[in-house]
Design an enzyme around this catalytic site. Structure first.
Site, PDB file in Angstrom:
ATOM      1  N   ASP A   1     -15.906  90.844 -18.959  1.00 39.01           N
ATOM      2  CA  ASP A   1     -14.456  91.055 -18.881  1.00 39.01           C
ATOM      3  C   ASP A   1     -13.794  89.889 -18.135  1.00 39.01           C
ATOM      4  O   ASP A   1     -12.739  89.395 -18.526  1.00 39.01           O
ATOM      5  CB  ASP A   1     -14.179  92.384 -18.161  1.00 39.01           C
ATOM      6  CG  ASP A   1     -15.025  93.499 -18.744  1.00 39.01           C
ATOM      7  OD1 ASP A   1     -14.707  93.955 -19.847  1.00 39.01           O
ATOM      8  OD2 ASP A   1     -16.031  93.884 -18.110  1.00 39.01           O
TER       9      ASP A   1
ATOM     10  N   HIS B   1     -15.784  99.119 -16.145  1.00 39.52           N
ATOM     11  CA  HIS B   1     -15.989  98.403 -17.405  1.00 39.52           C
ATOM     12  C   HIS B   1     -15.628  99.360 -18.542  1.00 39.52           C
ATOM     13  O   HIS B   1     -16.481  99.987 -19.166  1.00 39.52           O
ATOM     14  CB  HIS B   1     -17.434  97.928 -17.549  1.00 39.52           C
ATOM     15  CG  HIS B   1     -17.717  97.385 -18.918  1.00 39.52           C
ATOM     16  ND1 HIS B   1     -17.157  96.218 -19.391  1.00 39.52           N
ATOM     17  CD2 HIS B   1     -18.467  97.864 -19.940  1.00 39.52           C
ATOM     18  CE1 HIS B   1     -17.554  96.010 -20.631  1.00 39.52           C
ATOM     19  NE2 HIS B   1     -18.346  97.001 -20.989  1.00 39.52           N
TER      20      HIS B   1
HETATM   21  P1  NAX Z   1     -28.853  97.863 -28.952  1.00 42.86           P
HETATM   22  O1  NAX Z   1     -28.753  99.257 -29.479  1.00 42.86           O
HETATM   23  O2  NAX Z   1     -28.946  96.725 -29.890  1.00 42.86           O
HETATM   24  O3  NAX Z   1     -30.131  97.758 -27.999  1.00 42.86           O
HETATM   25  C1  NAX Z   1     -30.441  98.715 -27.055  1.00 42.86           C
HETATM   26  C2  NAX Z   1     -31.947  98.673 -26.855  1.00 42.86           C
HETATM   27  O4  NAX Z   1     -32.256  99.550 -25.801  1.00 42.86           O
HETATM   28  C3  NAX Z   1     -32.731  99.141 -28.086  1.00 42.86           C
HETATM   29  O5  NAX Z   1     -33.713  98.164 -28.415  1.00 42.86           O
HETATM   30  C4  NAX Z   1     -33.365 100.448 -27.629  1.00 42.86           C
HETATM   31  O6  NAX Z   1     -34.652 100.652 -28.192  1.00 42.86           O
HETATM   32  C5  NAX Z   1     -33.445 100.228 -26.123  1.00 42.86           C
HETATM   33  N1  NAX Z   1     -33.502 101.438 -25.315  1.00 42.86           N
HETATM   34  C6  NAX Z   1     -32.886 102.632 -25.524  1.00 42.86           C
HETATM   35  N2  NAX Z   1     -33.227 103.514 -24.573  1.00 42.86           N
HETATM   36  C7  NAX Z   1     -34.077 102.867 -23.745  1.00 42.86           C
HETATM   37  C8  NAX Z   1     -34.784 103.251 -22.579  1.00 42.86           C
HETATM   38  N3  NAX Z   1     -34.702 104.497 -22.097  1.00 42.86           N
HETATM   39  N4  NAX Z   1     -35.555 102.336 -21.972  1.00 42.86           N
HETATM   40  C9  NAX Z   1     -35.685 101.079 -22.466  1.00 42.86           C
HETATM   41  N5  NAX Z   1     -35.037 100.663 -23.578  1.00 42.86           N
HETATM   42  C10 NAX Z   1     -34.252 101.546 -24.198  1.00 42.86           C
HETATM   43  O7  NAX Z   1     -27.637  97.689 -27.946  1.00 42.86           O
HETATM   44  P2  NAX Z   1     -27.022  96.365 -27.320  1.00 42.86           P
HETATM   45  O8  NAX Z   1     -25.996  95.816 -28.239  1.00 42.86           O
HETATM   46  O9  NAX Z   1     -28.118  95.466 -26.877  1.00 42.86           O
HETATM   47  O10 NAX Z   1     -26.232  96.977 -26.068  1.00 42.86           O
HETATM   48  C11 NAX Z   1     -26.936  97.550 -24.987  1.00 42.86           C
HETATM   49  C12 NAX Z   1     -25.976  98.243 -24.029  1.00 42.86           C
HETATM   50  O11 NAX Z   1     -25.075  97.309 -23.462  1.00 42.86           O
HETATM   51  C13 NAX Z   1     -25.107  99.325 -24.664  1.00 42.86           C
HETATM   52  O12 NAX Z   1     -25.072 100.446 -23.791  1.00 42.86           O
HETATM   53  C14 NAX Z   1     -23.747  98.671 -24.724  1.00 42.86           C
HETATM   54  O13 NAX Z   1     -22.704  99.624 -24.747  1.00 42.86           O
HETATM   55  C15 NAX Z   1     -23.770  97.865 -23.461  1.00 42.86           C
HETATM   56  N6  NAX Z   1     -22.778  96.794 -23.309  1.00 42.86           N
HETATM   57  C16 NAX Z   1     -22.286  96.557 -22.060  1.00 42.86           C
HETATM   58  C17 NAX Z   1     -21.410  95.541 -21.793  1.00 42.86           C
HETATM   59  C18 NAX Z   1     -20.887  95.303 -20.409  1.00 42.86           C
HETATM   60  O14 NAX Z   1     -20.064  94.399 -20.260  1.00 42.86           O
HETATM   61  N7  NAX Z   1     -21.295  96.044 -19.385  1.00 42.86           N
HETATM   62  C19 NAX Z   1     -20.910  94.668 -22.902  1.00 42.86           C
HETATM   63  C20 NAX Z   1     -21.771  94.672 -24.086  1.00 42.86           C
HETATM   64  C21 NAX Z   1     -22.386  96.002 -24.453  1.00 42.86           C
HETATM   65  O15 NAX Z   1     -21.465  96.729 -25.195  1.00 42.86           O
END
Ligand code: NAX
Length: 330
Positions: A159, A187
């Protein structure tokens, strides 16, 4: 050469993970003199994809990368970990209420907090990226009572970076000229990107842009940038999110630039700027010697206070939803 540090990345096989781990291994996060051991934690369903990423990491022949540990076991994932970037989270599915998403993810972060408490290095520094990032960081910290609470943070740097670039584009200055940006609060779309103290090439931003532009364009554009990217790309921010995670950790460990600050969501335990204690709230901070320090004494007028109150209220509501996960018995 320094001795290697252990860096845990959860959700390493996901979109952000794929954009993140190569940059860590190449030394962009902790410096070109810091060897690293990557501990990549995933769920079993993503094990095959994770092994492919490990092969690609090997194929990069990064001189700083000393070992790669792939696991779905929390005790292995956080063993001796010095830095953890918690990206893995359950995505929001169609028709899912935000409160359900918060509760589902709460379980993941409570378990990870407990594992950190038991297995990580005592001075571990944690960055939570997985959403809802601020509340997930609160849960992780609450479940790791033997680790310094100040070492649990959530990511606002994306952000912050978005806000800086909007100002640079509007004023036609290089982004490096934009300093003292702050994004306060959560966020989420209630966050408050604040131009009140921002400088552009040393000039107050409000001498260069109008208050109407800030209200009508800048604030909503930054608040809703994530949605705009999903609409344009058909997928959420990944490379920019990974870049922000690198920026956050690098500044925390190696320090912010002397004449600037950044935005980090950190425990509001001292109640700075009147924010309720016990939240993970984004403040302007400087970092030095591996510690962050809130920038104090900034003037906050009534309008700014109202915007800070709105985002604080949302965080309080989220805290109510996750209250069961803030107790250690869970
Ligand atoms: P993806 O769905 O591509 O990847 C998430 C990964 O996490 C998957 O490979 C899944 O297998 C794994 N996973 C799920 N549960 C798990 C667990 N208990 N232990 C270990 N791994 C686990 O999502 P992605 O685009 O990489 O985004 C990840 C997270 O970042 C989401 O929650 C998203 O909302 C968040 N974001 C946060 C941002 C921020 O500024 N704070 C911005 C970007 C993003 O939106």
């Amino acid at each position: 050469m320094k001795s290697p540090v252990h860096i845990t990345v959860t959700g390493a096989a996901g979109n952000i993970g794929y954009a993140l781990v190569f940059r860590i291994a190449s030394g962009q996060m902790l410096g070109k003199d810091q060897p690293v051991i990557l501990r990549l934690l995933e769920i079993p369903q993503s094990a095959a994809a994770l092994s492919g990423i490990a092969m690609e990491l090997e194929d990069c022949a990064f001189p700083l990368l000393q070992d790669i540990v792939l696991t779905d076991d929390l005790s292995v994932g956080f063993h001796d970990s010095n830095y953890a970037i918690l990206v893995g989270a359950k995505p929001r599915t169609k028709d899912m209420q935000r409160s359900d998403l918060i509760a589902d993810n709460a379980k993941i972060f409570a378990a990870q907090g407990r594992a950190i408490n038991e297995h990580a290095a005592r001075d571990i520094r944690v960055l939570v990226v997985g959403n809802p990032a601020n509340s997930n960081a609160l849960i992780t910290a609450a479940n790791a009572p033997n680790i310094n609470r100040q070492h649990f943070t959530a990511m606002m740097r994306l952000d912050h970076n978005r806000a800086k670039t909007q100002v640079a584009l509007k004023t036609r200055h290089p982004v490096a000229d934009v300093k003292h940006m702050t994004v306060w609060g959560n966020h989420s779309s209630t966050q408050f990107p604040d131009l009140g103290h921002c400088l552009v090439g040393g000039t107050p931003a409000f001498d260069l842009v109008s208050r109407d532009w800030a209200e009508d364009y800048f604030i909503p554009a930054v608040q809703h940038r994530g949605t705009a990217i999903i609409e344009a790309r058909g997928a959420s921010s990944a490379a920019s999110a990974a870049n922000a995670a690198i920026d956050h950790m690098r500044d925390w460990v190696l320090g912010t630039k002397e004449d600037d600050w950044t935005s980090m969501a950190i425990p509001s335990d001292e109640g700075h700027y009147g924010v309720k204690e016990g939240l993970i709230f984004s403040y302007p901070v400087t970092c030095s010697n591996g510690q962050y320090h809130i920038v104090t004494g900034l003037e906050v007028d009534d309008d700014m206070q109202n915007k800070m109150n709105t985002t604080e209220q949302e965080l309080s509501q989220e805290r109510d939803i996750i209250s069961d996960f803030l107790k250690l018995s869970n």
